[in-house]
Design a protein around this motif. Structure first.
Motif, PDB file in Angstrom:
ATOM      1  N   GLY A   1       6.427   6.029  12.183  1.00 51.45           N
ATOM      2  CA  GLY A   1       5.902   5.413  10.872  1.00 51.45           C
ATOM      3  C   GLY A   1       6.494   6.316   9.598  1.00 51.45           C
ATOM      4  O   GLY A   1       6.778   5.887   8.656  1.00 51.45           O
ATOM      5  N   LEU A   2       6.603   7.865   9.788  1.00 46.79           N
ATOM      6  CA  LEU A   2       7.467   8.577   8.793  1.00 46.79           C
ATOM      7  C   LEU A   2       8.781   7.871   8.537  1.00 46.79           C
ATOM      8  O   LEU A   2       9.188   7.736   7.428  1.00 46.79           O
ATOM      9  N   VAL A   3       9.472   7.749   9.633  1.00 46.07           N
ATOM     10  CA  VAL A   3      10.873   7.286   9.476  1.00 46.07           C
ATOM     11  C   VAL A   3      10.966   5.839   8.684  1.00 46.07           C
ATOM     12  O   VAL A   3      11.816   5.656   7.749  1.00 46.07           O
TER      13      VAL A   3
ATOM     14  N   SER B   1       0.819  -1.231  -0.083  1.00 46.68           N
ATOM     15  CA  SER B   1      -0.066   0.152   0.014  1.00 46.68           C
ATOM     16  C   SER B   1       0.955   1.266  -0.139  1.00 46.68           C
ATOM     17  O   SER B   1       0.262   2.415  -0.156  1.00 46.68           O
ATOM     18  N   GLY B   2       2.215   1.139   0.037  1.00 50.31           N
ATOM     19  CA  GLY B   2       2.870   2.257  -0.036  1.00 50.31           C
ATOM     20  C   GLY B   2       3.322   2.902   1.405  1.00 50.31           C
ATOM     21  O   GLY B   2       2.784   2.715   2.478  1.00 50.31           O
ATOM     22  N   PRO B   3       4.197   3.849   1.728  1.00 49.91           N
ATOM     23  CA  PRO B   3       4.534   4.092   3.293  1.00 49.91           C
ATOM     24  C   PRO B   3       3.359   5.206   3.548  1.00 49.91           C
ATOM     25  O   PRO B   3       3.320   5.479   4.604  1.00 49.91           O
ATOM     26  N   GLU B   4       2.406   5.894   2.574  1.00 51.42           N
ATOM     27  CA  GLU B   4       1.264   6.588   3.199  1.00 51.42           C
ATOM     28  C   GLU B   4       0.482   5.857   4.085  1.00 51.42           C
ATOM     29  O   GLU B   4       0.146   6.358   5.039  1.00 51.42           O
ATOM     30  N   ALA B   5       0.014   4.863   3.552  1.00 54.26           N
ATOM     31  CA  ALA B   5      -0.890   4.045   4.335  1.00 54.26           C
ATOM     32  C   ALA B   5      -0.318   3.509   5.719  1.00 54.26           C
ATOM     33  O   ALA B   5      -0.840   3.581   6.723  1.00 54.26           O
ATOM     34  N   TYR B   6       1.020   3.291   5.706  1.00 52.50           N
ATOM     35  CA  TYR B   6       1.536   2.818   6.762  1.00 52.50           C
ATOM     36  C   TYR B   6       1.660   4.065   7.824  1.00 52.50           C
ATOM     37  O   TYR B   6       1.443   3.542   8.964  1.00 52.50           O
ATOM     38  N   ILE B   7       2.138   5.256   7.355  1.00 50.27           N
ATOM     39  CA  ILE B   7       2.269   6.258   8.430  1.00 50.27           C
ATOM     40  C   ILE B   7       0.882   6.333   9.069  1.00 50.27           C
ATOM     41  O   ILE B   7       0.866   6.670  10.220  1.00 50.27           O
TER      42      ILE B   7
END
Length: 219
Positions: A96-98, A34-40
């Motif tokens: 989450g950002l890192v 889902s990409g880092p956006e969803a993870y953050i």
């Protein structure tokens, strides 16, 4: 107030390793697909739920009853829970950002040579923080009203309802031909902190009214 916040942070500190492990597992699930956006955003929401754990510690130790025979006021106690929620949510989105940025580079979801990709993630972190605080604040009045055990189930419902409402409103706007242009999205992004602040203040007042009516010494 400071001591109330530190109490919750110290208690949660014992679960820090478990939380980092869960965030790592979430990274393996969300970032590649889902990409880092969803993870953050998921990291912020997950960490905001730790506020429920602080209530569990309080219930097990009968802290609330003890606090009422000290100079601690009910207003301070309620306010401390919301401040702790902000800290947990901030910790979640920053972590989450890192991790999301590093994982995005490894999986190819983030192009580190593309400045647009890099600048998008902090904006997503702000959105994730707002979503986490709004969803997390919904559980606090329930926890004060029903206690930890009953509130856990109700809190899951309280997380689902706002998501369903937002999705419904989005679908209605699309049906009537409202286009979510970049300009409109930017306006919503600028307005979202004000909306989140107003929402959290409302949840704080509701929580205080509920808690102020409780006679903990005889319950």
């Amino acid at each position: 107030m400071k001591s109330l916040i530190l109490k919750d942070l110290y208690n949660i500190g014992h679960n820090a390793k478990s939380m980092f492990f869960m965030l790592f597992v979430f990274a393996l699930i969300f970032v590649p697909f889902s990409g880092p956006e969803a993870y953050i955003i998921a990291s912020g929401v997950l960490c905001s739920m730790m506020v429920m754990t602080t209530f569990s510690f309080d219930d097990n130790s009968k802290w609330m009853k003890y606090a009422m025979v000290t100079p601690v006021t009910k207003r301070d106690l309620v306010a401390s829970k919301f401040i702790v929620l902000l800290i947990f949510s901030g910790f979640g989105v920053v972590t989450g950002l890192v991790i999301g940025f590093i994982g995005g580079i490894i999986t190819g979801k983030v192009d580190y040579s593309n400045m647009s990709d890099i600048l998008t993630l902090p904006g997503i972190a702000v959105v994730g923080f707002i979503i986490a605080t709004i969803l997390g604040s919904l559980s606090i009045p329930l926890l004060f009203k029903f206690g930890t055990e009953k509130a856990r189930t109700l809190s899951l419902v309280s997380f689902i309802i706002p998501a369903a409402i937002c999705f419904g409103v989005y679908e209605i706007l699309i049906f009537f031909g409202v286009s979510f242009t970049d300009q409109l999205q930017l306006i919503l992004l600028y307005c979202s902190p004000v909306i989140a602040l107003a929402w959290n203040l409302a949840m704080y007042k509701i929580s205080y009214v509920i808690f102020s009516k409780k006679d903990l010494l005889y319950s």
